[in-house]
Design a protein around this motif. Structure first.
Motif, PDB file in Angstrom:
ATOM      1  N   ILE A  28      11.377  -1.609  -4.136  1.00  0.00           N
ATOM      2  CA  ILE A  28      12.738  -1.805  -3.639  1.00  0.00           C
ATOM      3  C   ILE A  28      13.449  -0.484  -3.880  1.00  0.00           C
ATOM      4  O   ILE A  28      13.697  -0.103  -5.034  1.00  0.00           O
ATOM      5  N   TYR A  29      13.732   0.221  -2.826  1.00  0.00           N
ATOM      6  CA  TYR A  29      14.248   1.573  -2.977  1.00  0.00           C
ATOM      7  C   TYR A  29      15.747   1.596  -3.259  1.00  0.00           C
ATOM      8  O   TYR A  29      16.452   0.583  -3.158  1.00  0.00           O
ATOM      9  N   GLY A  30      16.202   2.784  -3.637  1.00  0.00           N
ATOM     10  CA  GLY A  30      17.581   2.981  -4.059  1.00  0.00           C
ATOM     11  C   GLY A  30      18.590   2.420  -3.077  1.00  0.00           C
ATOM     12  O   GLY A  30      18.516   2.674  -1.874  1.00  0.00           O
ATOM     13  N   GLY A  31      19.533   1.619  -3.604  1.00  0.00           N
ATOM     14  CA  GLY A  31      20.614   1.096  -2.796  1.00  0.00           C
ATOM     15  C   GLY A  31      20.233   0.007  -1.815  1.00  0.00           C
ATOM     16  O   GLY A  31      21.031  -0.349  -0.940  1.00  0.00           O
ATOM     17  N   ALA A  32      19.042  -0.550  -1.936  1.00  0.00           N
ATOM     18  CA  ALA A  32      18.559  -1.522  -0.949  1.00  0.00           C
ATOM     19  C   ALA A  32      19.498  -2.720  -0.779  1.00  0.00           C
ATOM     20  O   ALA A  32      19.717  -3.193   0.334  1.00  0.00           O
ATOM     21  N   PHE A  33      20.055  -3.210  -1.885  1.00  0.00           N
ATOM     22  CA  PHE A  33      20.969  -4.349  -1.826  1.00  0.00           C
ATOM     23  C   PHE A  33      22.370  -3.941  -2.310  1.00  0.00           C
ATOM     24  O   PHE A  33      23.137  -4.781  -2.774  1.00  0.00           O
ATOM     25  N   TYR A  34      22.675  -2.672  -2.195  1.00  0.00           N
ATOM     26  CA  TYR A  34      23.962  -2.145  -2.659  1.00  0.00           C
ATOM     27  C   TYR A  34      25.135  -2.909  -2.048  1.00  0.00           C
ATOM     28  O   TYR A  34      25.224  -3.086  -0.839  1.00  0.00           O
ATOM     29  N   TYR A  35      26.020  -3.389  -2.931  1.00  0.00           N
ATOM     30  CA  TYR A  35      27.260  -4.047  -2.537  1.00  0.00           C
ATOM     31  C   TYR A  35      27.039  -5.338  -1.745  1.00  0.00           C
ATOM     32  O   TYR A  35      27.874  -5.747  -0.940  1.00  0.00           O
ATOM     33  N   CYS A  36      25.934  -6.014  -2.002  1.00  0.00           N
ATOM     34  CA  CYS A  36      25.729  -7.344  -1.408  1.00  0.00           C
ATOM     35  C   CYS A  36      26.471  -8.343  -2.292  1.00  0.00           C
ATOM     36  O   CYS A  36      25.861  -9.029  -3.127  1.00  0.00           O
ATOM     37  N   THR A  37      27.766  -8.415  -2.110  1.00  0.00           N
ATOM     38  CA  THR A  37      28.628  -9.152  -3.041  1.00  0.00           C
ATOM     39  C   THR A  37      28.483 -10.675  -2.945  1.00  0.00           C
ATOM     40  O   THR A  37      28.998 -11.389  -3.806  1.00  0.00           O
ATOM     41  N   LYS A  38      27.779 -11.180  -1.933  1.00  0.00           N
ATOM     42  CA  LYS A  38      27.590 -12.626  -1.816  1.00  0.00           C
ATOM     43  C   LYS A  38      26.177 -13.068  -2.207  1.00  0.00           C
ATOM     44  O   LYS A  38      25.863 -14.259  -2.171  1.00  0.00           O
ATOM     45  N   LEU A  39      25.361 -12.107  -2.619  1.00  0.00           N
ATOM     46  CA  LEU A  39      23.992 -12.415  -3.022  1.00  0.00           C
ATOM     47  C   LEU A  39      23.994 -13.059  -4.410  1.00  0.00           C
ATOM     48  O   LEU A  39      24.363 -12.427  -5.397  1.00  0.00           O
ATOM     49  N   GLN A  40      23.581 -14.321  -4.497  1.00  0.00           N
ATOM     50  CA  GLN A  40      23.613 -15.059  -5.764  1.00  0.00           C
ATOM     51  C   GLN A  40      22.254 -15.119  -6.455  1.00  0.00           C
ATOM     52  O   GLN A  40      22.180 -15.069  -7.687  1.00  0.00           O
ATOM     53  N   THR A  41      21.203 -15.258  -5.689  1.00  0.00           N
ATOM     54  CA  THR A  41      19.847 -15.295  -6.252  1.00  0.00           C
ATOM     55  C   THR A  41      18.905 -14.528  -5.339  1.00  0.00           C
ATOM     56  O   THR A  41      19.168 -14.369  -4.148  1.00  0.00           O
ATOM     57  N   ILE A  42      17.816 -14.061  -5.922  1.00  0.00           N
ATOM     58  CA  ILE A  42      16.803 -13.373  -5.125  1.00  0.00           C
ATOM     59  C   ILE A  42      15.453 -13.551  -5.802  1.00  0.00           C
ATOM     60  O   ILE A  42      15.351 -13.532  -7.031  1.00  0.00           O
ATOM     61  N   ASN A  43      14.424 -13.777  -5.018  1.00  0.00           N
ATOM     62  CA  ASN A  43      13.060 -13.922  -5.533  1.00  0.00           C
ATOM     63  C   ASN A  43      12.251 -12.693  -5.148  1.00  0.00           C
ATOM     64  O   ASN A  43      12.144 -12.364  -3.953  1.00  0.00           O
ATOM     65  N   LEU A  44      11.702 -12.021  -6.130  1.00  0.00           N
ATOM     66  CA  LEU A  44      10.908 -10.820  -5.878  1.00  0.00           C
ATOM     67  C   LEU A  44       9.432 -11.144  -6.016  1.00  0.00           C
ATOM     68  O   LEU A  44       9.025 -11.861  -6.934  1.00  0.00           O
ATOM     69  N   PRO A  45       8.598 -10.618  -5.122  1.00  0.00           N
ATOM     70  CA  PRO A  45       7.160 -10.905  -5.191  1.00  0.00           C
ATOM     71  C   PRO A  45       6.491 -10.177  -6.357  1.00  0.00           C
ATOM     72  O   PRO A  45       6.993  -9.166  -6.857  1.00  0.00           O
ATOM     73  N   ASN A  46       5.343 -10.678  -6.771  1.00  0.00           N
ATOM     74  CA  ASN A  46       4.609 -10.103  -7.897  1.00  0.00           C
ATOM     75  C   ASN A  46       3.873  -8.810  -7.561  1.00  0.00           C
ATOM     76  O   ASN A  46       3.091  -8.315  -8.375  1.00  0.00           O
ATOM     77  N   THR A  47       4.168  -8.272  -6.381  1.00  0.00           N
ATOM     78  CA  THR A  47       3.569  -6.991  -5.998  1.00  0.00           C
ATOM     79  C   THR A  47       4.521  -5.819  -6.248  1.00  0.00           C
ATOM     80  O   THR A  47       4.122  -4.661  -6.157  1.00  0.00           O
ATOM     81  N   ILE A  48       5.777  -6.117  -6.574  1.00  0.00           N
ATOM     82  CA  ILE A  48       6.780  -5.069  -6.782  1.00  0.00           C
ATOM     83  C   ILE A  48       6.473  -4.282  -8.057  1.00  0.00           C
ATOM     84  O   ILE A  48       6.275  -4.856  -9.124  1.00  0.00           O
ATOM     85  N   THR A  49       6.431  -2.957  -7.924  1.00  0.00           N
ATOM     86  CA  THR A  49       6.212  -2.109  -9.099  1.00  0.00           C
ATOM     87  C   THR A  49       7.407  -1.204  -9.385  1.00  0.00           C
ATOM     88  O   THR A  49       7.507  -0.651 -10.486  1.00  0.00           O
ATOM     89  N   TYR A  50       8.311  -1.077  -8.411  1.00  0.00           N
ATOM     90  CA  TYR A  50       9.394  -0.087  -8.516  1.00  0.00           C
ATOM     91  C   TYR A  50      10.714  -0.678  -8.032  1.00  0.00           C
ATOM     92  O   TYR A  50      10.789  -1.236  -6.933  1.00  0.00           O
ATOM     93  N   ILE A  51      11.757  -0.571  -8.873  1.00  0.00           N
ATOM     94  CA  ILE A  51      13.120  -0.942  -8.486  1.00  0.00           C
ATOM     95  C   ILE A  51      13.966   0.317  -8.563  1.00  0.00           C
ATOM     96  O   ILE A  51      14.134   0.900  -9.636  1.00  0.00           O
TER      97      ILE A  51
END
Length: 205
Positions: free
Chosen positions: A4-27
């Motif tokens: 998930i690269y820099g700023g991907a969800f920047y200022y998503c002010t209505k985002l309450q929950t998110i599920n990330l897959p077990n393949t993610i190595t980098y935030i």
């Protein structure tokens, strides 16, 4: 998906929950910056890197757990998380440790994050700590008193930013040792304390 690269969800002010897959190595840097209604996020065990300010401004986030494989957490990763009361770390992590919800490096030589939502009015930094990281106590509005050990050699940028109740700073070492500490610009910005009480005298701020 591995990153998930820099700023991907920047200022998503209505985002309450998110599920990330077990393949993610980098935030990436500021990936979830200012997601003000994000109340819960589970960092997958696959994650190795959390860049600086990744969760900055997530003001509804109350807790977060660092999994075992994380080897790098960037500076101010959780700054502005006003309700964050605890950062927990997997016991199997070889790089970081949580002590009473406070994030340190595993060797206990660097304090990275004192969660703004802990609400403690005083805190004694553990003996042996050498570095107070950038923004380590940022947003700790209830903190009135802090005691630093003589082992401290560096205090980072804006280490106590927005600690608007911090009126007492104590240092177990001498005035000479305090003056020798590498203090980055604005380390005490917005702090109302006017002096540091050392073992052999006071130093005006």
């Amino acid at each position: 998906m591995t990153a998930i690269y820099g700023g991907a969800f920047y200022y998503c002010t209505k985002l309450q929950t998110i599920n990330l897959p077990n393949t993610i190595t980098y935030i990436g840097s500021m990936a979830f910056h200012t997601c003000t209604t994000l109340v819960e996020i589970m960092i997958p065990d696959s994650v190795k890197t959390i860049e600086e300010r990744a969760f900055a401004g997530c003001s509804s986030l109350t807790s977060i757990e660092i999994p075992a494989n994380v080897t790098n957490i960037g500076l101010r990763a959780f700054v502005g998380c006003d309700l964050l009361s605890s950062v927990s770390v997997s016991e199997d992590n070889t790089n970081y440790i949580s002590v009473d919800g406070i994030l340190y490096t595993k060797d206990m030589k660097k304090i990275l994050c004192f969660p703004a939502g802990k609400g403690d009015s005083s805190y004694i930094v553990s003996d042996g700590v050498e570095v107070i990281a950038d923004g380590a106590f940022d947003g700790c509005e209830n903190l009135v008193s802090i005691s630093l050990p003589e082992s401290v050699t560096r205090i980072g940028f804006y280490a106590f930013l927005n600690c608007e109740s911090l009126t007492s700073i104590n240092f177990s070492g001498t005035v000479e040792e305090w003056n020798a500490i590498n203090k980055y610009d604005n380390w005490n910005y917005s702090v109302p304390a006017t002096k540091v009480v050392c073992s052999d005298g006071d130093v005006a701020l």
